[in-house]
Design a protein around this motif. Structure first.
Motif, PDB file in Angstrom:
ATOM      1  N   TYR A 202      35.506  49.659  34.707  1.00  0.00           N
ATOM      2  CA  TYR A 202      35.305  48.560  33.756  1.00  0.00           C
ATOM      3  C   TYR A 202      34.574  49.028  32.504  1.00  0.00           C
ATOM      4  O   TYR A 202      34.772  48.481  31.420  1.00  0.00           O
ATOM      5  CB  TYR A 202      34.514  47.436  34.435  1.00  0.00           C
ATOM      6  CG  TYR A 202      35.046  47.130  35.816  1.00  0.00           C
ATOM      7  CD1 TYR A 202      36.275  46.499  35.981  1.00  0.00           C
ATOM      8  CD2 TYR A 202      34.348  47.528  36.956  1.00  0.00           C
ATOM      9  CE1 TYR A 202      36.786  46.248  37.243  1.00  0.00           C
ATOM     10  CE2 TYR A 202      34.848  47.269  38.216  1.00  0.00           C
ATOM     11  CZ  TYR A 202      36.065  46.641  38.358  1.00  0.00           C
ATOM     12  OH  TYR A 202      36.565  46.406  39.621  1.00  0.00           O
ATOM     13  N   ARG A 277      46.632  45.781  36.859  1.00  0.00           N
ATOM     14  CA  ARG A 277      45.811  45.294  35.743  1.00  0.00           C
ATOM     15  C   ARG A 277      45.262  43.906  36.037  1.00  0.00           C
ATOM     16  O   ARG A 277      44.110  43.595  35.705  1.00  0.00           O
ATOM     17  CB  ARG A 277      46.617  45.308  34.450  1.00  0.00           C
ATOM     18  CG  ARG A 277      46.942  46.723  33.952  1.00  0.00           C
ATOM     19  CD  ARG A 277      47.549  46.699  32.566  1.00  0.00           C
ATOM     20  NE  ARG A 277      48.949  46.267  32.590  1.00  0.00           N
ATOM     21  CZ  ARG A 277      49.970  47.093  32.754  1.00  0.00           C
ATOM     22  NH1 ARG A 277      49.753  48.388  32.931  1.00  0.00           N
ATOM     23  NH2 ARG A 277      51.216  46.644  32.752  1.00  0.00           N
ATOM     24  N   ASP A 278      46.068  43.054  36.669  1.00  0.00           N
ATOM     25  CA  ASP A 278      45.606  41.707  37.012  1.00  0.00           C
ATOM     26  C   ASP A 278      44.460  41.759  38.020  1.00  0.00           C
ATOM     27  O   ASP A 278      43.472  41.026  37.893  1.00  0.00           O
ATOM     28  CB  ASP A 278      46.764  40.883  37.585  1.00  0.00           C
ATOM     29  CG  ASP A 278      47.816  40.532  36.538  1.00  0.00           C
ATOM     30  OD1 ASP A 278      47.514  40.668  35.336  1.00  0.00           O
ATOM     31  OD2 ASP A 278      48.927  40.126  36.931  1.00  0.00           O
ATOM     32  N   LYS A 280      42.394  44.250  38.502  1.00  0.00           N
ATOM     33  CA  LYS A 280      41.225  44.816  37.835  1.00  0.00           C
ATOM     34  C   LYS A 280      40.480  43.756  37.033  1.00  0.00           C
ATOM     35  O   LYS A 280      39.242  43.667  37.092  1.00  0.00           O
ATOM     36  CB  LYS A 280      41.654  45.961  36.919  1.00  0.00           C
ATOM     37  CG  LYS A 280      40.528  46.530  36.070  1.00  0.00           C
ATOM     38  CD  LYS A 280      41.031  47.626  35.149  1.00  0.00           C
ATOM     39  CE  LYS A 280      39.961  48.089  34.195  1.00  0.00           C
ATOM     40  NZ  LYS A 280      40.433  49.182  33.305  1.00  0.00           N
ATOM     41  N   GLU A 281      41.197  42.935  36.281  1.00  0.00           N
ATOM     42  CA  GLU A 281      40.540  41.912  35.472  1.00  0.00           C
ATOM     43  C   GLU A 281      39.873  40.855  36.337  1.00  0.00           C
ATOM     44  O   GLU A 281      38.803  40.339  35.992  1.00  0.00           O
ATOM     45  CB  GLU A 281      41.541  41.285  34.511  1.00  0.00           C
ATOM     46  CG  GLU A 281      41.965  42.233  33.389  1.00  0.00           C
ATOM     47  CD  GLU A 281      40.763  42.883  32.706  1.00  0.00           C
ATOM     48  OE1 GLU A 281      39.838  42.153  32.289  1.00  0.00           O
ATOM     49  OE2 GLU A 281      40.744  44.127  32.614  1.00  0.00           O
ATOM     50  N   ARG A 284      36.721  42.335  37.567  1.00  0.00           N
ATOM     51  CA  ARG A 284      35.729  42.328  36.492  1.00  0.00           C
ATOM     52  C   ARG A 284      35.032  40.965  36.399  1.00  0.00           C
ATOM     53  O   ARG A 284      33.807  40.882  36.262  1.00  0.00           O
ATOM     54  CB  ARG A 284      36.381  42.674  35.157  1.00  0.00           C
ATOM     55  CG  ARG A 284      35.377  42.826  34.007  1.00  0.00           C
ATOM     56  CD  ARG A 284      36.073  42.706  32.650  1.00  0.00           C
ATOM     57  NE  ARG A 284      37.111  43.705  32.485  1.00  0.00           N
ATOM     58  CZ  ARG A 284      36.906  44.934  32.007  1.00  0.00           C
ATOM     59  NH1 ARG A 284      35.694  45.302  31.661  1.00  0.00           N
ATOM     60  NH2 ARG A 284      37.926  45.770  31.866  1.00  0.00           N
ATOM     61  N   ARG A 285      35.831  39.890  36.464  1.00  0.00           N
ATOM     62  CA  ARG A 285      35.249  38.544  36.390  1.00  0.00           C
ATOM     63  C   ARG A 285      34.307  38.295  37.571  1.00  0.00           C
ATOM     64  O   ARG A 285      33.211  37.726  37.413  1.00  0.00           O
ATOM     65  CB  ARG A 285      36.360  37.492  36.365  1.00  0.00           C
ATOM     66  CG  ARG A 285      37.111  37.423  35.043  1.00  0.00           C
ATOM     67  CD  ARG A 285      38.031  36.210  34.986  1.00  0.00           C
ATOM     68  NE  ARG A 285      39.194  36.380  35.857  1.00  0.00           N
ATOM     69  CZ  ARG A 285      40.345  36.938  35.468  1.00  0.00           C
ATOM     70  NH1 ARG A 285      40.468  37.383  34.236  1.00  0.00           N
ATOM     71  NH2 ARG A 285      41.353  37.039  36.306  1.00  0.00           N
TER      72      ARG A 285
END
Length: 367
Positions: A202, A277-278, A280-281, A284-285
């Protein structure tokens, strides 16, 4: 019946132990497993493999198609030039780690590893009748070449590096990894690089030590990246005699990885990557919510740069983890990961946002 002393001295994983005592309704923030489902295109590839009857043994190294795709993946994503013949497919990264240690360690040899570090590393060194040597990480939970150099002896045979790191979430810099790779090369021991969390960075960026030395065994898997932990599909890349000697062990203890899982992994690494990618995001949230919640309770925690673990300082980690389990939140005490982080706990945010928020509420009441 007698048992090998070097096996008897190994304890059951502290991660597994942490689940004991959890009652019904407990929220599990202890397990390092993505809570997402395996993407549909990967599952379809496995179903098609079964329907086509692709259910027999493959080559010991793995299918040519998958190794070709992994060769391209390593070139595209990591800048590493490994031919398909320098790649071996394994039953998860766990087997790959075992093969690497077994191929280079003899009785009495030493294996260096960061402290805190993943629970398997020390155990695998002992299984090979070697001796694990802990190298304390710095205050950022980074492994430095200076700290490693202080513990090198004539019996040093390997250094295990894990970035992004489990349990701390730290990410080594390119310069740090280059220094470690050059140190291993200068002192003629193997560097075993565990890169299973590479896609979950991140802040900063992931780098492979094999960029800087050929004396590196690079280990990875589809388990974390594609939510495929139960498929048991990993791989390693190495040069010349290193691969040949690991293959000797692999062909007798495992023969080959699952043919069906290999087809699924082929679809994973060569197919669409939006799913990664989804995930990972979303991680992150979740990380940001978890870290904010822990800080609001006064916990000392650096924001993890990678993987999906938070590693707050809580005082007596064993006591806090035990209290949390009794209160319905499963975490892992820092003592499970070595000797220098007993005042920490590991919290996995590979759980739903709803579970994380509920767990934070319970933690406020308990602590």
């Amino acid at each position: 019946m007698k048992f090998a002393s070097h096996v008897e001295e190994i304890d059951i994983s502290g991660i597994r132990k942490s689940f004991e005592g959890a009652g019904p309704g407990a929220i599990n923030l202890g397990l390092g497993q993505p809570d997402f489902d395996t993407p549909d295109h990967i599952k379809r590839a496995a179903i098609e493999a079964i329907e086509e009857g692709f259910t027999g043994y493959t080559m010991n190294l793995g299918t040519a198609e998958l190794r070709g795709a992994l060769s391209e993946k390593l070139r595209r994503e990591n800048g590493l030039d490994y031919a398909p013949g320098e790649i071996m497919v394994t039953s998860g990264a766990s087997e790959a780690l075992f093969l690497a240690v077994a191929a280079v360690v003899e009785e009495g040899d030493e294996v260096l590893m960061g402290d805190p570090g993943f629970v398997s590393y020390a155990a695998l060194a002992r299984v090979a009748q070697g001796r694990p040597v802990s190298v304390p990480m710095d205050e950022r939970f980074h492994l430095t070449a200076d700290a490693v150099a202080e513990r090198i002896t004539p019996r040093t045979r390997a250094l295990i590096v894990n970035s992004p790191n489990n349990p701390t979430g730290s990410v080594q810099t390119k310069e740090e990894l280059q220094a470690l790779a050059e140190l291993a090369e200068d002192h003629d021991f193997a560097l075993i690089s565990d890169e299973v969390y590479e896609h979950f960075v991140y802040e900063g960026e992931h780098a492979s030590p094999a960029l800087y030395s050929d004396d590196v065994i690079t280990i990875n898997a589809v388990s974390k990246t594609y939510a495929m932990t139960g498929w048991r599909l990993g791989y390693l890349a190495a040069r010349g005699e290193a691969l040949e000697n690991m293959l000797k062990v692999h062909q007798y203890v495992q023969a080959c990885a699952s043919s069906i899982s290999q087809r699924a992994a082929l679809a994973a690494v060569s197919g669409p990557q939006e799913c990664v990618r989804d995930m990972k995001e979303e991680f992150r949230r979740r990380r940001d919510v978890l870290v904010s919640g822990l800080r609001s309770m006064g916990m000392d925690i650096a924001k993890p740069q990678g993987a999906f673990y938070a590693f707050p300082k809580v005082g007596d980690g064993d006591d806090v983890a035990a209290r949390l389990i009794r209160g319905g939140v499963v975490t892992v005490p820092g003592s499970a990961f070595g000797s220098v982080a007993k005042d920490h706990i590991r919290i996995s945010y590979a759980a739903s946002m709803a579970d994380i928020k509920t767990a934070l509420g319970r933690m406020r009441e308990i602590l």
